[in-house]
Scaffold this motif. Structure first.
Motif, short mmCIF file in Angstrom:
data_model
loop_
_atom_site.label_atom_id
_atom_site.label_comp_id
_atom_site.label_asym_id
_atom_site.label_seq_id
_atom_site.Cartn_x
_atom_site.Cartn_y
_atom_site.Cartn_z
N GLY A 87 4.54 -4.90 8.95
CA GLY A 87 3.12 -4.93 8.64
C GLY A 87 2.73 -3.87 7.62
O GLY A 87 1.94 -4.13 6.70
N ALA A 88 3.29 -2.67 7.77
CA ALA A 88 3.02 -1.61 6.81
C ALA A 88 3.55 -1.98 5.43
O ALA A 88 2.90 -1.75 4.40
N LEU A 89 4.73 -2.57 5.40
CA LEU A 89 5.33 -3.00 4.12
C LEU A 89 4.46 -4.06 3.44
O LEU A 89 4.23 -4.02 2.23
N LEU A 90 3.96 -5.01 4.23
CA LEU A 90 3.12 -6.06 3.65
C LEU A 90 1.80 -5.50 3.13
O LEU A 90 1.27 -5.96 2.11
N ALA A 91 1.27 -4.49 3.83
CA ALA A 91 0.05 -3.84 3.34
C ALA A 91 0.31 -3.17 2.00
O ALA A 91 -0.53 -3.24 1.09
N ALA A 92 1.45 -2.52 1.87
CA ALA A 92 1.81 -1.90 0.59
C ALA A 92 1.92 -2.96 -0.49
O ALA A 92 1.51 -2.75 -1.64
N ASP A 93 2.47 -4.11 -0.15
CA ASP A 93 2.63 -5.18 -1.11
C ASP A 93 1.27 -5.70 -1.60
O ASP A 93 1.04 -5.84 -2.80
#
Length: 443
Positions: free
Chosen positions: A385-391
């Motif tokens: 989820g954190a990675l997708l937010a960064a994306d």
């Protein structure tokens, strides 16, 4: 296999479309889309060692992970990750693969001499972020809080200056994330899950970029922050580990602006822990130390971030098309995490869906009663989820093979739920070896 085939299709499409875009107008600013790399098949002094490490981990990693004493397992995992990462780095040779990585005009070491007066430099730091400012910082210095550059300044002050020591530092600290992830998984999801995850945390394609980029170092610090918090909410000394977690989280914020998203992982750990109320005061107290120190020395984090956003769009970030990178970044992640991680993610996702399906979202038992698989899934999907937010933020267009290393380290633990362990471990090794021998990576 379906998830692996879908991921392979994603990478293929990203490569084909990316190549077409780059040939048409050059807006991607990468040599081998979607990776920041160039096609250059080669071998090097690290090749035999890398193959040997891969064979040994595939053959002996799973049984050793199952029976070694716990502390010996942690040391062995770190040692194996070190050997794997160093050998992959040396495929490109000592200078090109390790000692010269952090000495280019983009990197931190070019700014070390400007920190002769550290307090004065910190007070003046924001005046050199924008490209049109006098003596603007190199891209990576401008793109991060000064804690990252200051690390290499301090190494230089104690006699460990230059690219070789900087590269070794990044690899040693970065590979320690393997042990940190296992510590956290054991505390939150049980020892069996941690032992099953160990070979996959070690033998990962991500090692290609841990050796040697500063983001590998950031990944190690962030991983130990999460591990300390996991021990704090499950162990006997919540105050000590809570303080330690806070200190490391505070440091993480001053290494990379994007790692503020680790608040998502911290939230997942607090959700899974039984002693969150006892830990919170110590976590907050520890977390305030590094920000207070930097603020007292004259560095304004919020102003620097505001200027960084402007600097980002002054450079390649303002040219690279969001419409391509918002999905092509995920193709990068597929290559960095490897096929076994994708299979593990599908299984952890299935564990979460199954838990909700059996009881209903409103009637889920308390986290303490969740199965080890569900607890592991919560941690893994928090990282995703954190990675997708960064994306979605648009502040990570390209180069995510290194930028997202801190998040990918936690995705690797999904390997604990993989069946046919040796087959998927071999697949991880093959992907890493092919990437490192066919491409000359930029980091």
């Amino acid at each position: 296999m379906s998830v692996v085939l879908a991921a392979a299709l994603l990478v293929t499409v990203a490569a084909l479309i990316g190549t077409a875009i780059e040939r048409r107008d050059g807006t991607l600013h990468v040599g081998w889309p979607p990776l920041y790399a160039t096609w250059q098949p080669h071998v090097g002094p690290g090749t035999p060692a890398a193959v040997l490490v891969a064979v040994l981990v595939v053959a002996y990693g799973p049984p050793l992970a199952a029976r070694l004493p716990w502390r010996a397992l942690l040391v062995s995992a770190w040692g194996a990750a070190l050997a794997w990462t160093f050998s992959l780095a040396l495929v490109d040779g000592w200078r090109r693969g390790l000692a010269g990585r952090l000495t280019t005009h983009y990197e931190y070491l070019t700014a070390v001499d400007r920190f002769s007066d550290i307090p004065a430099t910190l007070r003046d730091f924001t005046h050199h972020i924008l490209i049109d400012s006098p003596r603007h910082w190199p891209p990576h210095v401008a793109g991060h809080p000064p804690g990252s550059t200051l690390t290499f300044v301090l190494l230089d002050r104690i006699g460990l200056g230059g690219g070789a020591w900087a590269g070794v530092w990044c690899v040693v600290v970065g590979t320690s994330a393997a042990a940190a992830v296992l510590v956290a998984v054991r505390a939150l999801a049980g020892e069996e899950q941690a032992r099953r995850a160990a070979p996959f945390v070690v033998l990962a394609p991500a090692a290609v970029w841990v050796g040697a980029s500063a983001d590998g170092y950031f990944a190690g610090v962030a991983a130990w922050a999460v591990a300390c918090l996991a021990l704090a909410v499950t162990g006997r000394r919540p105050w000590a580990f809570g303080l330690g977690a806070g200190l490391l989280f505070g440091l993480t914020l001053y290494l990379s602006y994007g790692l503020t998203l680790f608040v998502v992982l911290a939230g997942a750990v607090l959700l899974l822990g039984a002693r969150r109320r006892a830990v919170l005061p110590w976590l907050v107290a520890g977390g305030a130390v590094v920000p207070v120190v930097f603020t007292c020395l004259g560095f304004d984090w919020w102003e620097a971030y505001r200027l960084l956003v402007k600097r980002y769009y002054q450079g390649a970030g303002g040219i690279r098309p969001y419409g391509y990178w918002v999905w092509a970044n995920l193709a990068c992640t597929v290559l960095v995490a490897g096929p076994a991680t994708l299979v593990g993610l599908r299984r952890t996702g299935g564990a979460l869906v199954g838990a909700v399906g059996r009881t209903g979202a409103r009637t889920l038992p308390r986290p303490a009663r969740w199965s080890p698989e569900v607890r592991l899934a919560v941690l893994v999907w928090a990282a995703l989820g954190a990675l997708l937010a960064a994306d979605l933020s648009g502040m990570s267009k390209a180069e995510t093979e290194r930028i997202w290393l801190p998040f990918v380290m936690w995705l690797l633990s999904a390997g604990a739920l993989v069946r046919e362990v040796r087959v998927w471990l071999a697949a991880q090794a093959v992907v890493a070896l092919l990437l490192n021998h066919l491409l000359l990576t930029g980091w």
